[in-house]
Design a protein around this motif. Sequence first.
Motif, mmCIF file in Angstrom:
data_model
loop_
_atom_site.group_PDB
_atom_site.id
_atom_site.type_symbol
_atom_site.label_atom_id
_atom_site.label_comp_id
_atom_site.label_asym_id
_atom_site.label_seq_id
_atom_site.Cartn_x
_atom_site.Cartn_y
_atom_site.Cartn_z
ATOM 1 N N ASP A 157 0.852 -1.281 0.025
ATOM 2 C CA ASP A 157 0.184 0.078 0.075
ATOM 3 C C ASP A 157 0.819 1.234 0.031
ATOM 4 O O ASP A 157 1.595 1.410 0.981
ATOM 5 N N PRO A 158 0.864 2.145 -1.034
ATOM 6 C CA PRO A 158 1.644 3.391 -1.256
ATOM 7 C C PRO A 158 1.291 4.281 -0.076
ATOM 8 O O PRO A 158 2.253 5.288 -0.043
ATOM 9 N N ASN A 159 0.302 4.333 0.534
ATOM 10 C CA ASN A 159 0.238 5.224 1.720
ATOM 11 C C ASN A 159 0.701 5.140 3.004
ATOM 12 O O ASN A 159 1.151 4.129 3.441
ATOM 13 N N LYS A 160 0.784 6.105 3.677
ATOM 14 C CA LYS A 160 1.630 6.101 4.799
ATOM 15 C C LYS A 160 0.738 5.577 5.956
ATOM 16 O O LYS A 160 1.389 4.648 6.672
ATOM 17 N N THR A 191 -8.659 6.729 10.711
ATOM 18 C CA THR A 191 -8.010 8.128 10.964
ATOM 19 C C THR A 191 -8.619 9.140 9.995
ATOM 20 O O THR A 191 -8.955 8.937 8.917
ATOM 21 N N LYS A 192 -8.311 10.447 10.185
ATOM 22 C CA LYS A 192 -8.837 11.417 9.358
ATOM 23 C C LYS A 192 -8.008 11.223 7.975
ATOM 24 O O LYS A 192 -8.295 11.764 7.126
ATOM 25 N N ASP A 193 -6.573 11.390 7.843
ATOM 26 C CA ASP A 193 -5.935 11.200 6.991
ATOM 27 C C ASP A 193 -5.784 10.010 6.213
ATOM 28 O O ASP A 193 -4.793 9.898 5.345
ATOM 29 N N MET A 194 -6.511 8.927 6.387
ATOM 30 C CA MET A 194 -6.466 7.773 6.048
ATOM 31 C C MET A 194 -7.019 7.951 4.415
ATOM 32 O O MET A 194 -8.081 8.687 4.247
ATOM 33 N N SER A 195 -6.301 7.538 3.303
ATOM 34 C CA SER A 195 -6.869 7.435 2.087
ATOM 35 C C SER A 195 -7.994 6.491 1.525
ATOM 36 O O SER A 195 -8.159 5.565 2.122
ATOM 37 N N PHE A 196 -8.779 7.144 0.722
ATOM 38 C CA PHE A 196 -9.916 6.017 0.414
ATOM 39 C C PHE A 196 -9.520 5.547 -1.043
ATOM 40 O O PHE A 196 -10.367 4.887 -1.699
ATOM 41 N N ASP A 197 -8.214 5.571 -1.604
ATOM 42 C CA ASP A 197 -7.758 5.156 -2.807
ATOM 43 C C ASP A 197 -7.644 3.734 -2.797
ATOM 44 O O ASP A 197 -7.260 3.165 -1.837
ATOM 45 N N SER A 198 -7.926 2.884 -3.974
ATOM 46 C CA SER A 198 -7.672 1.688 -4.164
ATOM 47 C C SER A 198 -6.610 1.716 -5.576
ATOM 48 O O SER A 198 -6.765 2.536 -6.334
ATOM 49 N N TYR A 199 -6.099 0.542 -5.965
ATOM 50 C CA TYR A 199 -5.383 0.549 -6.999
ATOM 51 C C TYR A 199 -5.348 -0.646 -8.001
ATOM 52 O O TYR A 199 -5.874 -1.605 -7.431
ATOM 53 N N ILE A 200 -4.949 -0.453 -9.155
ATOM 54 C CA ILE A 200 -4.686 -1.501 -10.183
ATOM 55 C C ILE A 200 -3.178 -1.784 -10.294
ATOM 56 O O ILE A 200 -2.454 -0.729 -10.511
#
Length: 591
Positions: A157-160, A191-200
């Motif tokens: 997962d590229p998010n922090k 958390t508030k800074d959690m991303s909603f993105d998913s990926y291919i």
Amino acid sequence: MEIVHVYTKKRSDFGRPCNFSDRPAELRVDICPDPSLGEPFLDRNPCDVPLQCSQDMSEHEVNTDRYESVSCGINHVEGGWPKDIYPHEMEQTIRFRKKVEKDEHYCNTVLQLGSLMEHCIKQNNAIDIYEEYFEDQDLVEDMQECPSAKTINIFRDPNKVKRTVTSMSWQPGGCRKLAVAYSCLDFQKATKDMSFDSYIWDIENPNKPEMCIKAVSSLVCLEYIPTDSHILAGGCYNGQIAYWDTRKGSQPVDTSKIENGHRDPVYKIIWLPSKTGTDVFSASTDGQVLWWDTRKISEPTEKLILDLNKEGNLDNALGAISLEFESTMPTKFMVGTEQGLVVSCNRKAKTPAEKIVSTYSGHQGPIYALQRNPFFPKNFLTVGDWTARIWSEDIKDASIMSTKYQMSYLSDACWSPVRPSVFASVKMDGTLDLWDILFKQNDPTLSLKVCDEALYSLRMQENGRFLSCGSQLGNTTLLEISPGLCTLQRNEKSLVAAMFERETKREKILEARQREMRLKERSRSEQSKDEDAGAASAREGDGEETPEEMIARAEAEFFEVIDAELRKKEKEEEKQREKDVCEEKLIMEES
């Protein structure tokens, strides 16, 4: 004409040259000791000085720069034309062709290349390079090969803030891309800074996702349509449904209205085969199964409430957490619930109450995975609590096969698309188990520790060669399994069919036996009730006893039992005394 420029400079401007020579040492300064300088200091006696006998060591860390590869594509169109010729203009291209064909050099070149092409064509006619010499012979199975699996890539997962991999879907056709949905399923832990993105992801490039999937909320499930490699549908954590066309970008093409969607996270979404290719249905823990048309996805086209009382009451509905649909059975679908029940439904029933056909019970917890066998659709696989179970549609009360209870909770499972006897399961301790029920049923054929964190999702590729596992920390591990586990064996279908049929018959016999025992027990209890009723009526005919008479009779019976026990005990003591006297006489005679 030759241009020359001369620079001049004095020799003194270059600096004085250095002259070195050998000579003995000379004393330039001699500083005598000064006792007054030591007056401000105190002598320390004794003086402790620590020494380290080992050699001084230093630690250094070096990390190489991360190399990120970028995929670049080139779209090749018809070329080779001059700049002043537009390839799509038919008249310009015809005019240019006629001009070139009149050139003598063109004719000579074609004649020269023609002889080479003729030679190649004659070779192809003489030798068939694609001929298969042993196609009629059966392949020799290598039984010595041990089942194995190796890690090919890991997609992180590229998010922090790392999120759980909740769902995966292989791209149809080429199977070179993998769509991964990320979400945090822990209640109120996002958390508030959690991303909603998913990926291919491209399976050959783990460094960077190929495309980002934007959503209004975290995606819990994501699914490719089987007939198009560009269209996906997904279910969000807030209960909404959305679908994407990757040719139009990362944003969803359309999203359902939140007031018309589910009240809980959408745990499963499946595409339905239809003429338009726009029908999907979804399941959620709010107890609803909803049907949608992506052409008008703002509201559902049909609704089913999983109320076993068949009253349509949402308060009594069972929470759906898994869903199964088989295209060969277009009217049937199955739902796995949080309460450990599998609900079999019929979509084409006339009334909502008739849509719920039957239930299967056997698990002690939520059913996280539910899938029919791709070769034998009447048999399906479920995962819940600490076991994986194989069921038959004909047996409602018990599964026909089951794994033994594992030490860790099972979270997902799936059948192999190429072998009817092979299925895979993942556990909360990070272990992947591959089962071959023809080989052995009690233990997995291959057990592999994939990672240290819990595994939550599992998906197999269409050819059964690659397998992807999603973990709690957002890591998707791509594994390649050995050919023995993804190659159809000789007579495997017939052997598995015979095994399923045998186990189904065994369960039917046991079920009939239990039904017979219950009937006997019921008839016995009814007979005893009749006897008690007859005895009571007889007592009523003779005259009912008073409570005092009943107490007196009970006391008399009690004392009779006590007297009998005392007489029995006295007789045993008398026999023991006689025996002791005889033994003493024998001892005296011998002495």
